[in-house]
Design a protein around this motif. Structure first.
Motif, PDB file in Angstrom:
ATOM      1  N   SER A  87       0.832  -3.167  -7.448  1.00  0.00           N
ATOM      2  CA  SER A  87       0.558  -1.745  -7.594  1.00  0.00           C
ATOM      3  C   SER A  87      -0.518  -1.522  -8.658  1.00  0.00           C
ATOM      4  O   SER A  87      -1.423  -0.698  -8.476  1.00  0.00           O
ATOM      5  N   TYR A  88      -0.437  -2.262  -9.746  1.00  0.00           N
ATOM      6  CA  TYR A  88      -1.465  -2.179 -10.790  1.00  0.00           C
ATOM      7  C   TYR A  88      -2.823  -2.607 -10.227  1.00  0.00           C
ATOM      8  O   TYR A  88      -3.846  -1.949 -10.472  1.00  0.00           O
ATOM      9  N   LEU A  89      -2.849  -3.698  -9.480  1.00  0.00           N
ATOM     10  CA  LEU A  89      -4.103  -4.191  -8.902  1.00  0.00           C
ATOM     11  C   LEU A  89      -4.778  -3.128  -8.045  1.00  0.00           C
ATOM     12  O   LEU A  89      -5.992  -2.929  -8.127  1.00  0.00           O
ATOM     13  N   LEU A  90      -3.998  -2.452  -7.209  1.00  0.00           N
ATOM     14  CA  LEU A  90      -4.565  -1.450  -6.312  1.00  0.00           C
ATOM     15  C   LEU A  90      -5.173  -0.287  -7.092  1.00  0.00           C
ATOM     16  O   LEU A  90      -6.278   0.173  -6.790  1.00  0.00           O
ATOM     17  N   LEU A  94       0.834  -1.204   0.000  1.00  0.00           N
ATOM     18  CA  LEU A  94       0.000   0.000   0.000  1.00  0.00           C
ATOM     19  C   LEU A  94       0.868   1.254   0.000  1.00  0.00           C
ATOM     20  O   LEU A  94       0.577   2.226  -0.717  1.00  0.00           O
ATOM     21  N   GLU A  95       1.929   1.232   0.772  1.00  0.00           N
ATOM     22  CA  GLU A  95       2.779   2.418   0.889  1.00  0.00           C
ATOM     23  C   GLU A  95       3.558   2.694  -0.387  1.00  0.00           C
ATOM     24  O   GLU A  95       3.920   3.846  -0.657  1.00  0.00           O
ATOM     25  N   ARG A  96       3.811   1.667  -1.181  1.00  0.00           N
ATOM     26  CA  ARG A  96       4.544   1.883  -2.441  1.00  0.00           C
ATOM     27  C   ARG A  96       3.703   2.648  -3.459  1.00  0.00           C
ATOM     28  O   ARG A  96       4.235   3.238  -4.390  1.00  0.00           O
ATOM     29  N   GLY A  97       2.398   2.606  -3.299  1.00  0.00           N
ATOM     30  CA  GLY A  97       1.548   3.392  -4.172  1.00  0.00           C
ATOM     31  C   GLY A  97       1.152   2.694  -5.451  1.00  0.00           C
ATOM     32  O   GLY A  97       1.337   1.480  -5.607  1.00  0.00           O
ATOM     33  N   ILE A  98       0.630   3.465  -6.398  1.00  0.00           N
ATOM     34  CA  ILE A  98       0.032   2.876  -7.599  1.00  0.00           C
ATOM     35  C   ILE A  98       0.693   3.361  -8.882  1.00  0.00           C
ATOM     36  O   ILE A  98       0.050   3.460  -9.928  1.00  0.00           O
ATOM     37  N   ALA A  99       1.997   3.633  -8.810  1.00  0.00           N
ATOM     38  CA  ALA A  99       2.715   3.968 -10.041  1.00  0.00           C
ATOM     39  C   ALA A  99       2.612   2.826 -11.052  1.00  0.00           C
ATOM     40  O   ALA A  99       2.572   3.055 -12.263  1.00  0.00           O
ATOM     41  N   GLY A 100       2.544   1.592 -10.552  1.00  0.00           N
ATOM     42  CA  GLY A 100       2.415   0.438 -11.449  1.00  0.00           C
ATOM     43  C   GLY A 100       1.108   0.448 -12.224  1.00  0.00           C
ATOM     44  O   GLY A 100       1.044  -0.049 -13.346  1.00  0.00           O
ATOM     45  N   TRP A 101       0.061   1.017 -11.611  1.00  0.00           N
ATOM     46  CA  TRP A 101      -1.218   1.156 -12.302  1.00  0.00           C
ATOM     47  C   TRP A 101      -1.138   2.232 -13.377  1.00  0.00           C
ATOM     48  O   TRP A 101      -1.435   1.990 -14.548  1.00  0.00           O
ATOM     49  N   ASP A 102      -0.726   3.437 -12.986  1.00  0.00           N
ATOM     50  CA  ASP A 102      -0.667   4.533 -13.955  1.00  0.00           C
ATOM     51  C   ASP A 102       0.277   4.215 -15.100  1.00  0.00           C
ATOM     52  O   ASP A 102      -0.036   4.455 -16.275  1.00  0.00           O
ATOM     53  N   MET A 103       1.435   3.656 -14.788  1.00  0.00           N
ATOM     54  CA  MET A 103       2.420   3.386 -15.830  1.00  0.00           C
ATOM     55  C   MET A 103       2.068   2.130 -16.639  1.00  0.00           C
ATOM     56  O   MET A 103       2.341   2.050 -17.833  1.00  0.00           O
ATOM     57  N   GLY A 104       1.439   1.140 -15.987  1.00  0.00           N
ATOM     58  CA  GLY A 104       0.973  -0.035 -16.738  1.00  0.00           C
ATOM     59  C   GLY A 104      -0.092   0.349 -17.739  1.00  0.00           C
ATOM     60  O   GLY A 104      -0.108  -0.125 -18.889  1.00  0.00           O
ATOM     61  N   LEU A 105      -1.002   1.241 -17.313  1.00  0.00           N
ATOM     62  CA  LEU A 105      -2.028   1.739 -18.217  1.00  0.00           C
ATOM     63  C   LEU A 105      -1.391   2.542 -19.343  1.00  0.00           C
ATOM     64  O   LEU A 105      -1.768   2.404 -20.515  1.00  0.00           O
ATOM     65  N   LEU A 106      -0.410   3.372 -18.998  1.00  0.00           N
ATOM     66  CA  LEU A 106       0.276   4.167 -20.012  1.00  0.00           C
ATOM     67  C   LEU A 106       0.907   3.269 -21.073  1.00  0.00           C
ATOM     68  O   LEU A 106       0.759   3.519 -22.279  1.00  0.00           O
TER      69      LEU A 106
END
Length: 226
Positions: free
Chosen positions: A196-199, A142-154
Motif C-alpha cells: 500500500s505504501y509502494l502504490l 490495488l483495491e485495498r488502497g493506499i492507507a499504508g502510504w498516508d499512514m506510513g508517511l504520517l
C-alpha cells in the motif's frame, strides 16, 4: 542505492522491548518511510540530528513549526492521497493501456494536471511491477488502497516533528496509534501495508529511479514481514 538503505537501522535501546502492541504496530506501519529516510525503524527516536529533521520537514513539507506540522498531520488523517486514489482506481482497473487511461482521466478531470499526472505515475508503476514480477501487485492490493502510504508517511513525519521539538513524544505516540487504527480498517499484514505504501509513493513520481529506490526498501524489509 544510497548507503542508508543498503542496510536497515534498528535502535538498540532496550526500552523498545517494552513498547505496547499498538505502538509496535504503529511503528511497523512506518518502516518503509523510515527505511527511505534513514531513520531507526523500531523507535520513536529517528537517530537523526534535530537540525537535519528540521530541514527535512521545512524543505520537503513546508513544516516550520507546531501549527504547520499538525495541520499536515490532520490532512493525512482526514484525506491524504487516499481520496484521489479512490477516484482514479476504477479507471485504472478497467483500462488496458496507458493511452486509454490517460485519455479517460484527462477528459474526466480536465484542468486537474496534478491528479492526471499522479494517475499516469500509478498506472506506469503497476505496469513496471508486472514486468519485474517482484513484487507482484495483485488486484486485491490495488483495491485495498493506499492507507499504508498516508499512514506510513504520517508515522515518519510525526517522529521527525517530535525530534525537531514541534510536538512531544506523547503527542507523537497518539498520532502513531491513530495511524495504526486507520490502517487496520483495510490492511491486515505487513506485506499489505508495505505494498500500500509502494502504490501511494509511486503516485508522487514518474521516475523509474524513484520507484527502484522504494522497491529496494521493500525487498530489504522482506524478512521482517514473515
Amino acid at each position: 542505492m544510497e548507503t542508508h538503505i543498503k542496510t536497515l537501522r534498528f535502535n538498540s535501546n532496550p526500552l523498545n522491548l517494552f513498547l505496547g502492541n499498538k505502538r509496535k504496530k504503529g511503528l511497523r506501519i512506518g518502516y518503509m518511510e523510515a527505511a527511505l529516510q534513514g531513520f531507526y525503524l523500531n523507535s520513536i527516536d529517528t537517530g537523526v540530528h534535530p537540525q537535519k529533521l528540521t530541514s527535512f520537514l521545512s524543505e520537503n513539507y513546508d513544516c516550520f513549526d507546531t501549527e504547520s506540522a499538525t495541520g499536515l498531520f490532520q490532512f493525512l488523517i482526514n484525506e491524504g492521497d487516499r481520496v484521489s486514489y479512490q477516484i482514479m482506481l476504477p479507471y485504472l482497473l478497467s483500462t488496458s493501456n496507458i493511452y486509454e487511461f490517460e485519455e479517460i482521466i484527462t477528459k474526466r478531470f480536465l484542468g486537474v494536471e496534478r491528479f492526471v499526472q499522479q494517475g499516469k505515475n500509478l498506472y506506469n508503476f503497476v505496469k513496471y511491477t508486472e514486468e519485474r514480477r517482484d513484487p507482484i501487485i495483485w488486484i486485491n492490493d490495488l483495491e485495498r488502497g493506499i492507507a499504508g502510504w498516508d499512514m506510513g508517511l504520517l508515522v515518519g513525519l510525526v517522529r521527525a516533528a517530535s525530534g525537531s521539538g514541534y510536538i512531544t513524544k506523547e503527542e507523537a505516540w497518539r498520532y502513531i496509534e491513530q495511524a495504526n487504527g486507520l490502517c487496520a480498517n483495510d490492511l491486515r499484514t505487513p506485506e499489505e501495508i508495505d505494498k500500500s505504501y509502494l502504490l501511494g509513493k509511486a503516485m508522487k513520481s514518474g521516475k523509474i529511479e524513484d520507484w527502484d529506490r522504494a522497491l529496494s526498501c521493500y525487498s530489504l524489509l522482506d524478512k521482517y514481514r514473515k
